[in-house]
Scaffold this motif. Structure first.
Motif, short mmCIF file in Angstrom:
data_model
loop_
_atom_site.label_atom_id
_atom_site.label_comp_id
_atom_site.label_asym_id
_atom_site.label_seq_id
_atom_site.Cartn_x
_atom_site.Cartn_y
_atom_site.Cartn_z
N ALA A 254 74.34 41.83 5.77
CA ALA A 254 74.74 43.17 6.22
C ALA A 254 76.26 43.35 6.22
N GLY A 255 76.99 42.25 6.31
CA GLY A 255 78.44 42.35 6.32
C GLY A 255 79.06 41.35 7.28
N TYR A 256 80.27 41.68 7.75
CA TYR A 256 81.03 40.79 8.62
C TYR A 256 81.25 41.48 9.96
N ILE A 257 81.02 40.73 11.03
CA ILE A 257 81.16 41.28 12.38
C ILE A 257 82.27 40.54 13.12
N SER A 258 83.10 41.31 13.79
CA SER A 258 84.15 40.75 14.64
C SER A 258 84.05 41.40 16.01
N SER A 259 84.32 40.62 17.02
CA SER A 259 84.54 41.23 18.33
C SER A 259 85.98 41.74 18.36
N MET A 260 86.29 42.62 19.28
CA MET A 260 87.66 43.11 19.37
C MET A 260 88.60 41.98 19.79
#
Length: 398
Positions: A254-260
């Motif tokens: 689905a893609g790349y996830i980052s926390s803030m």
């Protein structure tokens, strides 16, 4: 005072070339320090601006495929399927997307945000300390500050918006306010992740005309799905689920996830990489300048012992001698450091695309710090000569 000026003229006429070199080095050091510290302050300011407390509980996703679709229909279909896929993730409360369209006849770019996200973004209006109110009016639009002379609050604007190849949609908006000159925009089309830089989706003072609206009612139809952003903010029920989402997104492609917090850490790393080498070089130059000042003082004091003795015999006191050295060193040195610091601050404004501002408190503080350091290097040598009595000075001068 007259004695001090007289002695200063004698000393200054004798070694002006060495002083000029020291002033030039000081100017360069002040320039580098002011520029690098100013850039670092601007970066930290931007960072704290878009990573405000209201954003800290969000996760940021950059999808892996939307950017590869050339036609809006295929991209819109992919956006819908990806959104449906993400909505099945456990612990998800909301998905926030940006809609970016162009009004080609006016040359405007219109950013549409969901009302809930717009409240979190804290985009600035033209009035200081005022936030955009999504409920200001029906179909509100906040115009670029450069349009302030052409429109007034309450005006109705009809725009033909480009939503695909040869496709457009007409919408009317009511001017709710104006963005200020220090505006910061989220450009979700580029996106960011823990593997890249958050600066990729932050645009400060864009060169194009940028306007902001609320997308909930304006861009609610599926015809705008092709204009939805590649990157999305996700609101979790708890922060703990973000780590699980990272693994799910990797497995599903689905893609790349980052926390803030990931983005904040990347920002700090990039700010350090950008500013630390310049700061280190400036610190080394300050140390070398200080050593040069001390060495020059020792050399000149020894060289001008006879001059000092002659002046002492004619009634000069050590207070006038000390004041003369400090005036010919510190005052021009402060002038050079002020010029360098103000030029560095002005160049920082150019680099960061900010309103020109050379006379900043930071630049002034840097110039004062440099001249104080210089005085610390100069005073001990002057003080050593000032403490000896006239007979010992006569013996040393012979």
């Amino acid at each position: 005072m007259r004695k001090t000026l007289y002695i200063s003229r004698i000393l200054l006429s004798s070694f002006r070339k060495k002083l000029a070199l020291i002033w030039a080095i000081t100017l360069l050091v002040s320039f580098g320090l002011s520029m690098s510290i100013g850039i670092m302050q601007s970066q930290l300011s931007i960072q704290s601006y878009y990573l405000n407390d209201d954003m800290r509980d969000l996760a940021f996703l950059v999808d892996a495929e939307a950017g590869y679709y050339a036609d809006s229909q295929s991209r819109g279909a992919f956006t819908r399927s990806l959104r449906a896929q993400i909505e099945r993730w456990q612990g998800l409360r909301a998905i926030y997307e940006q809609t970016t369209v162009e009004a080609p006849d006016k040359g405007w770019f219109l950013f549409g945000y969901p009302a809930a996200l717009l409240n979190r973004l804290h985009l600035p209006s033209a009035q200081k300390n005022m936030e955009i109110d999504p409920a200001a009016c029906e179909r509100p639009i906040w115009l670029d500050c450069r349009l302030r002379s052409e429109y007034e609050i309450g005006d109705t604007i009809a725009l033909e918006l480009l939503i695909g190849e040869g496709e457009s949609a007409a919408r009317e908006f009511t001017v709710a306010g104006f963005l200020n000159e220090e505006n910061v925009h989220y450009d979700f089309e580029t996106g960011s992740s823990a593997e890249t830089r958050s600066a990729d989706f932050i645009v400060k003072n864009p060169s194009y005309i940028a306007c902001v609206t609320v997308s909930d009612s304006v861009f609610s139809g599926e015809e705008f799905d092709g204009a939805r952003s590649c990157a999305k903010f996700l609101l979790p029920e708890t922060k703990e689920v973000v780590a699980a989402w990272k693994e799910i997104a990797r497995k599903q492609g689905a893609g790349y996830i980052s926390s803030m917090d990931d983005i904040l850490e990347n920002d700090r790393t990039n700010i350090d990489l950008m500013s630390t080498p310049i700061l280190a070089l400036c610190v080394i130059m300050v140390i070398l300048t200080l050593i040069g000042l001390i060495g020059t003082q020792l050399q000149l004091m020894n060289l001008y012992k006879q001059v000092a003795f002659s002046l002492a015999m004619t009634g000069m006191n050590w207070g006038a001698w000390k004041a003369s050295w400090l005036s010919i060193f510190c005052l021009p040195l402060w002038g050079a450091s002020l010029i360098g610091a103000f030029l560095g601050s002005a160049w920082k404004s150019v680099v960061m695309l900010e309103r020109m501002n050379a006379f900043t408190p930071t630049a002034f503080a840097i110039s004062v710090a440099i001249v104080l350091l210089s005085a610390i290097g100069i005073l001990p040598t002057i003080g050593r000569w000032s403490r000896i009595d006239i007979n010992e000075f006569r013996r040393l001068s012979e």
